[in-house]
Design an enzyme around this catalytic site. Sequence first.
Site, PDB file in Angstrom:
ATOM      1  N   HIS A  62     -41.949  -2.802  -4.355  1.00 21.08           N
ATOM      2  CA  HIS A  62     -42.122  -2.127  -5.635  1.00 21.08           C
ATOM      3  C   HIS A  62     -40.971  -2.510  -6.558  1.00 21.08           C
ATOM      4  CE1 HIS A  62     -39.478   0.670  -3.491  1.00 21.08           C
ATOM      5  NE2 HIS A  62     -39.280   1.390  -4.587  1.00 21.08           N
ATOM      6  N   HIS A  64     -38.524  -0.887  -8.283  1.00 18.67           N
ATOM      7  CA  HIS A  64     -37.255  -0.189  -8.498  1.00 18.67           C
ATOM      8  C   HIS A  64     -36.069  -1.117  -8.258  1.00 18.67           C
ATOM      9  CE1 HIS A  64     -38.969   4.169  -8.104  1.00 18.67           C
ATOM     10  NE2 HIS A  64     -39.102   3.669  -9.312  1.00 18.67           N
ATOM     11  N   ASP A  66     -33.213  -0.957  -6.945  1.00 21.59           N
ATOM     12  CA  ASP A  66     -32.528  -1.030  -5.656  1.00 21.59           C
ATOM     13  C   ASP A  66     -33.367  -1.708  -4.581  1.00 21.59           C
ATOM     14  OD1 ASP A  66     -34.235   1.220  -5.726  1.00 21.59           O
ATOM     15  OD2 ASP A  66     -33.071   2.278  -4.204  1.00 21.59           O
ATOM     16  N   HIS A  67     -34.487  -2.309  -4.980  1.00 26.01           N
ATOM     17  CA  HIS A  67     -35.297  -3.121  -4.074  1.00 26.01           C
ATOM     18  C   HIS A  67     -35.462  -4.554  -4.579  1.00 26.01           C
ATOM     19  CE1 HIS A  67     -36.617   0.215  -1.398  1.00 26.01           C
ATOM     20  NE2 HIS A  67     -36.238   0.909  -2.458  1.00 26.01           N
ATOM     21  N   HIS A 120     -45.015   6.987  -4.638  1.00 24.64           N
ATOM     22  CA  HIS A 120     -43.637   6.895  -5.129  1.00 24.64           C
ATOM     23  C   HIS A 120     -43.632   6.181  -6.479  1.00 24.64           C
ATOM     24  CE1 HIS A 120     -39.286   6.421  -4.949  1.00 24.64           C
ATOM     25  NE2 HIS A 120     -39.405   5.104  -5.016  1.00 24.64           N
ATOM     26  N   ASP A 139     -40.389   2.871   0.225  1.00 24.02           N
ATOM     27  CA  ASP A 139     -40.222   4.260  -0.195  1.00 24.02           C
ATOM     28  C   ASP A 139     -41.546   5.030  -0.186  1.00 24.02           C
ATOM     29  OD1 ASP A 139     -37.688   3.342  -0.551  1.00 24.02           O
ATOM     30  OD2 ASP A 139     -37.579   3.700  -2.693  1.00 24.02           O
ATOM     31  N   HIS A 177     -34.573   3.243   3.252  1.00 23.46           N
ATOM     32  CA  HIS A 177     -33.321   3.953   3.002  1.00 23.46           C
ATOM     33  C   HIS A 177     -32.823   4.685   4.244  1.00 23.46           C
ATOM     34  CE1 HIS A 177     -33.112   3.566  -1.428  1.00 23.46           C
ATOM     35  NE2 HIS A 177     -34.436   3.564  -1.366  1.00 23.46           N
TER      36      HIS A 177
END
Length: 261
Positions: A62, A64, A66-67, A120, A139, A177
């Site tokens: 996805h 975001h 932080d990915h 998410h 996530d 995570h």
Amino acid sequence: MKGQKAMPLEIVTIPCLSDNYAFLAHDAVTGQTGLIDAPEAAPVLKALDDRGWTLSHVLLTHHHWDHVDGLAGILAKQPAKVIGAAADANRLPPLDQQVTEGDSFEIGGEPVQVLDVSGHTDGHIAFYMPESFAVFTADSLMALGCGRLFEGTPAQMWVSLNKLAALPDDTLVCSGHEYTQSNAKFAITVDPENQALKDRIADIDRARAAGKATVPSTLALEKATNPFLRAADPAIQAKLGMVGADPEAVFAEIRARKDRF
């Protein structure tokens, strides 16, 4: 060649940022290596260099930051084919291949199946490798949890979680995570009599005290202890005052309680 893969892919968990995970999936026969998500370049490149592996594919779950934020730095050193969701392509880094649920491709001769696990985010996907008994969920389904519903609805996430729960129990759940210990503190509030959960919490506390990761987990363990998969459980329904309620509604209540926790 297809059909000649001798063993499951070797899966390596890579801690990134403060609490993210990326994963490598490597085939020793062909030398192909897939990276699932790219939170940060340096740890991924070090993991590849330490093993002498060459990156062939990058799989993005996805959009975001932080990915995906480590992708440019990784590709600068290890060029690879980037694969992600067609539905999220306008928010992802440039993709070489856009995929949707039901699509599959191969890494090292092993099929990789694409699952839509929106909730998410809209367009969140998971990657299932049946021959390696692993699913990369980022996530969506997480260790003792599920991702906060930033874009999707409880109904979407409930469908997504049930899709993942239908995979074989011995599937390795590679989520995005290190939230397990905090998830456990919430889980016990809605499922306080679950002995399997109590045992898992003790294991988690020991692992974290020793600086060890709690990810990946197994689907069997998640089904036994993760309240977000257990909305049909009579004990949880009773604890919430929702005996006999539609499990989707129970899930929505569990998610709302976690948001306030």
